[in-house]
Design a protein around this motif. Structure first.
Motif, PDB file in Angstrom:
ATOM      1  N   TYR A  95      40.923  43.120  48.252  1.00 35.27           N
ATOM      2  CA  TYR A  95      42.134  43.305  47.442  1.00 35.27           C
ATOM      3  C   TYR A  95      42.702  41.932  47.112  1.00 35.27           C
ATOM      4  O   TYR A  95      42.792  41.060  47.990  1.00 35.27           O
ATOM      5  CB  TYR A  95      43.147  44.135  48.233  1.00 35.27           C
ATOM      6  N   VAL A  96      43.081  41.724  45.869  1.00 35.27           N
ATOM      7  CA  VAL A  96      43.746  40.492  45.450  1.00 35.27           C
ATOM      8  C   VAL A  96      45.124  40.870  44.940  1.00 35.27           C
ATOM      9  O   VAL A  96      45.256  41.670  44.000  1.00 35.27           O
ATOM     10  CB  VAL A  96      42.955  39.748  44.354  1.00 35.27           C
ATOM     11  N   GLY A  97      46.153  40.312  45.570  1.00 30.92           N
ATOM     12  CA  GLY A  97      47.508  40.599  45.138  1.00 30.92           C
ATOM     13  C   GLY A  97      48.489  40.526  46.287  1.00 30.92           C
ATOM     14  O   GLY A  97      48.131  40.236  47.430  1.00 30.92           O
ATOM     15  N   ALA A 103      49.054  49.194  50.324  1.00 30.51           N
ATOM     16  CA  ALA A 103      49.034  50.639  50.619  1.00 30.51           C
ATOM     17  C   ALA A 103      48.211  51.383  49.572  1.00 30.51           C
ATOM     18  O   ALA A 103      47.377  52.236  49.912  1.00 30.51           O
ATOM     19  CB  ALA A 103      50.453  51.196  50.698  1.00 30.51           C
ATOM     20  N   ALA A 104      48.405  51.071  48.303  1.00 30.32           N
ATOM     21  CA  ALA A 104      47.644  51.725  47.239  1.00 30.32           C
ATOM     22  C   ALA A 104      46.167  51.356  47.321  1.00 30.32           C
ATOM     23  O   ALA A 104      45.289  52.208  47.116  1.00 30.32           O
ATOM     24  CB  ALA A 104      48.213  51.356  45.872  1.00 30.32           C
ATOM     25  N   ALA A 105      45.865  50.098  47.641  1.00 36.51           N
ATOM     26  CA  ALA A 105      44.469  49.673  47.780  1.00 36.51           C
ATOM     27  C   ALA A 105      43.803  50.406  48.939  1.00 36.51           C
ATOM     28  O   ALA A 105      42.648  50.829  48.842  1.00 36.51           O
ATOM     29  CB  ALA A 105      44.399  48.161  47.978  1.00 36.51           C
ATOM     30  N   THR A 106      44.531  50.569  50.026  1.00 39.65           N
ATOM     31  CA  THR A 106      44.011  51.296  51.184  1.00 39.65           C
ATOM     32  C   THR A 106      43.731  52.748  50.829  1.00 39.65           C
ATOM     33  O   THR A 106      42.673  53.291  51.163  1.00 39.65           O
ATOM     34  CB  THR A 106      45.000  51.206  52.361  1.00 39.65           C
ATOM     35  N   GLU A 107      44.671  53.381  50.154  1.00 41.82           N
ATOM     36  CA  GLU A 107      44.474  54.784  49.744  1.00 41.82           C
ATOM     37  C   GLU A 107      43.257  54.930  48.844  1.00 41.82           C
ATOM     38  O   GLU A 107      42.514  55.908  48.947  1.00 41.82           O
ATOM     39  CB  GLU A 107      45.732  55.317  49.054  1.00 41.82           C
ATOM     40  N   ALA A 108      43.027  53.955  47.973  1.00 38.02           N
ATOM     41  CA  ALA A 108      41.868  54.008  47.082  1.00 38.02           C
ATOM     42  C   ALA A 108      40.562  53.939  47.879  1.00 38.02           C
ATOM     43  O   ALA A 108      39.610  54.661  47.582  1.00 38.02           O
ATOM     44  CB  ALA A 108      41.934  52.878  46.056  1.00 38.02           C
ATOM     45  N   VAL A 109      40.520  53.083  48.891  1.00 36.82           N
ATOM     46  CA  VAL A 109      39.315  52.983  49.722  1.00 36.82           C
ATOM     47  C   VAL A 109      39.102  54.276  50.500  1.00 36.82           C
ATOM     48  O   VAL A 109      37.976  54.788  50.571  1.00 36.82           O
ATOM     49  CB  VAL A 109      39.390  51.775  50.682  1.00 36.82           C
ATOM     50  N   PRO A 146      50.864  29.621  47.622  1.00 38.08           N
ATOM     51  CA  PRO A 146      52.167  30.271  47.765  1.00 38.08           C
ATOM     52  C   PRO A 146      52.384  31.497  46.871  1.00 38.08           C
ATOM     53  O   PRO A 146      53.270  32.298  47.148  1.00 38.08           O
ATOM     54  CB  PRO A 146      53.162  29.159  47.438  1.00 38.08           C
ATOM     55  N   ASP A 147      51.576  31.666  45.832  1.00 38.79           N
ATOM     56  CA  ASP A 147      51.753  32.787  44.908  1.00 38.79           C
ATOM     57  C   ASP A 147      51.105  34.049  45.483  1.00 38.79           C
ATOM     58  O   ASP A 147      49.881  34.159  45.516  1.00 38.79           O
ATOM     59  CB  ASP A 147      51.116  32.438  43.563  1.00 38.79           C
ATOM     60  N   PRO A 148      51.898  35.046  45.931  1.00 40.22           N
ATOM     61  CA  PRO A 148      51.330  36.253  46.531  1.00 40.22           C
ATOM     62  C   PRO A 148      50.386  37.019  45.605  1.00 40.22           C
ATOM     63  O   PRO A 148      49.507  37.733  46.082  1.00 40.22           O
ATOM     64  CB  PRO A 148      52.553  37.109  46.875  1.00 40.22           C
ATOM     65  N   ALA A 149      50.526  36.867  44.304  1.00 43.18           N
ATOM     66  CA  ALA A 149      49.638  37.555  43.366  1.00 43.18           C
ATOM     67  C   ALA A 149      48.190  37.055  43.488  1.00 43.18           C
ATOM     68  O   ALA A 149      47.268  37.732  43.039  1.00 43.18           O
ATOM     69  CB  ALA A 149      50.127  37.372  41.934  1.00 43.18           C
ATOM     70  N   ARG A 150      47.993  35.912  44.138  1.00 47.01           N
ATOM     71  CA  ARG A 150      46.652  35.333  44.290  1.00 47.01           C
ATOM     72  C   ARG A 150      46.098  35.477  45.703  1.00 47.01           C
ATOM     73  O   ARG A 150      45.011  34.976  45.999  1.00 47.01           O
ATOM     74  CB  ARG A 150      46.685  33.860  43.884  1.00 47.01           C
ATOM     75  N   TRP A 151      46.816  36.166  46.603  1.00 49.85           N
ATOM     76  CA  TRP A 151      46.352  36.325  47.979  1.00 49.85           C
ATOM     77  C   TRP A 151      45.170  37.286  48.038  1.00 49.85           C
ATOM     78  O   TRP A 151      45.152  38.315  47.359  1.00 49.85           O
ATOM     79  CB  TRP A 151      47.462  36.824  48.869  1.00 49.85           C
ATOM     80  N   VAL A 152      44.189  36.959  48.858  1.00 50.21           N
ATOM     81  CA  VAL A 152      42.978  37.759  49.008  1.00 50.21           C
ATOM     82  C   VAL A 152      42.972  38.377  50.407  1.00 50.21           C
ATOM     83  O   VAL A 152      43.122  37.669  51.411  1.00 50.21           O
ATOM     84  CB  VAL A 152      41.713  36.896  48.806  1.00 50.21           C
ATOM     85  N   THR A 153      42.794  39.702  50.453  1.00 52.65           N
ATOM     86  CA  THR A 153      42.764  40.439  51.713  1.00 52.65           C
ATOM     87  C   THR A 153      41.552  41.350  51.727  1.00 52.65           C
ATOM     88  O   THR A 153      41.347  42.131  50.803  1.00 52.65           O
ATOM     89  CB  THR A 153      44.042  41.304  51.866  1.00 52.65           C
ATOM     90  N   ASP A 154      40.741  41.230  52.774  1.00 52.56           N
ATOM     91  CA  ASP A 154      39.628  42.163  52.959  1.00 52.56           C
ATOM     92  C   ASP A 154      40.131  43.375  53.745  1.00 52.56           C
ATOM     93  O   ASP A 154      40.743  43.223  54.800  1.00 52.56           O
ATOM     94  CB  ASP A 154      38.483  41.513  53.736  1.00 52.56           C
ATOM     95  N   LEU A 155      39.875  44.547  53.215  1.00 52.60           N
ATOM     96  CA  LEU A 155      40.192  45.792  53.908  1.00 52.60           C
ATOM     97  C   LEU A 155      38.899  46.274  54.550  1.00 52.60           C
ATOM     98  O   LEU A 155      37.868  46.400  53.885  1.00 52.60           O
ATOM     99  CB  LEU A 155      40.711  46.837  52.932  1.00 52.60           C
ATOM    100  N   LEU A 156      38.933  46.532  55.852  1.00 54.76           N
ATOM    101  CA  LEU A 156      37.758  46.966  56.592  1.00 54.76           C
ATOM    102  C   LEU A 156      38.099  48.229  57.388  1.00 54.76           C
ATOM    103  O   LEU A 156      39.103  48.254  58.115  1.00 54.76           O
ATOM    104  CB  LEU A 156      37.287  45.874  57.551  1.00 54.76           C
ATOM    105  N   PHE A 157      37.245  49.240  57.253  1.00 48.66           N
ATOM    106  CA  PHE A 157      37.433  50.520  57.941  1.00 48.66           C
ATOM    107  C   PHE A 157      36.124  50.877  58.631  1.00 48.66           C
ATOM    108  O   PHE A 157      35.101  51.037  57.955  1.00 48.66           O
ATOM    109  CB  PHE A 157      37.811  51.627  56.964  1.00 48.66           C
ATOM    110  N   ARG A 158      36.151  51.022  59.954  1.00 42.19           N
ATOM    111  CA  ARG A 158      34.925  51.321  60.698  1.00 42.19           C
ATOM    112  C   ARG A 158      34.507  52.780  60.475  1.00 42.19           C
ATOM    113  O   ARG A 158      35.327  53.680  60.507  1.00 42.19           O
ATOM    114  CB  ARG A 158      35.124  51.053  62.190  1.00 42.19           C
TER     115      ARG A 158
END
Length: 161
Positions: A95-97, A103-109, A146-158
């Motif tokens: 997810y980038v943003g 929460a929406a990115a998690t629901e999509a996964v 510093p710009d949160p719109a450019r933050w990268v987060t990996d969502l991982l679900f076992r």
């Protein structure tokens, strides 16, 4: 598009809290101190810091850990503790943003996984949904970007199994 990846077990040092979304900074703000303690003790960091969601409680509360992967052994002082992420197959999506979109990115996964017939490593416990491996891995250092719109987060679900 999510992908299925194999992940080895990973030791980490963390702190844990049970809280709601408005109080999330209380646990998130522990990461710099944890990283500082580890580096001050010469402990090698073995990856990006993360949040591990252990229990999703009713009413938008959760038990979450702020963790830092480490190489080797270390016994932290309380309230920090040493634990291990379980090895196994995980669904990975990036997810980038800003955090308010997680929460929406998690629901999509999770919806994608349901469509693929995936069974998650989760059980219904007395306090809510207990997850064996549900992570948000923080790939961006907010001090450097510093710009949160450019933050990268990996969502991982076992995946169960």
């Amino acid at each position: 598009m999510p992908a299925i990846v194999d992940r080895p077990a990973q030791r980490y040092v963390a702190e844990r809290a049970t809280l709601g979304i408005p109080d999330f900074p209380r646990i998130a703000d522990r990461l710099p101190a944890l990283i500082g303690t580890l580096t001050a003790h010469g402990v090698a960091l073995a990856g990006a810091p993360f949040f591990r969601y252990r229990v999703l409680h009713p009413g938008m509360r959760f038990t979450v850990e702020a963790g830092v992967p480490i190489a080797g052994d270390f016994t932290p002082g309380e309230p920090a503790f040493l634990d291990e992420l379980p090895a196994g197959k995980y669904v990975l999506d990036t997810y980038v943003g800003a955090p308010d979109g997680l929460a929406a990115a998690t629901e999509a996964v999770l919806a994608w996984g349901a469509g693929e017939g995936i069974t998650w490593d989760r059980t219904d416990g007395p306090d809510g949904e207990e997850w064996g491996g549900r992570l948000e891995v923080l790939r961006t250092n907010p001090v450097e970007v510093p710009d949160p719109a450019r933050w990268v987060t990996d969502l991982l679900f076992r995946i169960a199994g």
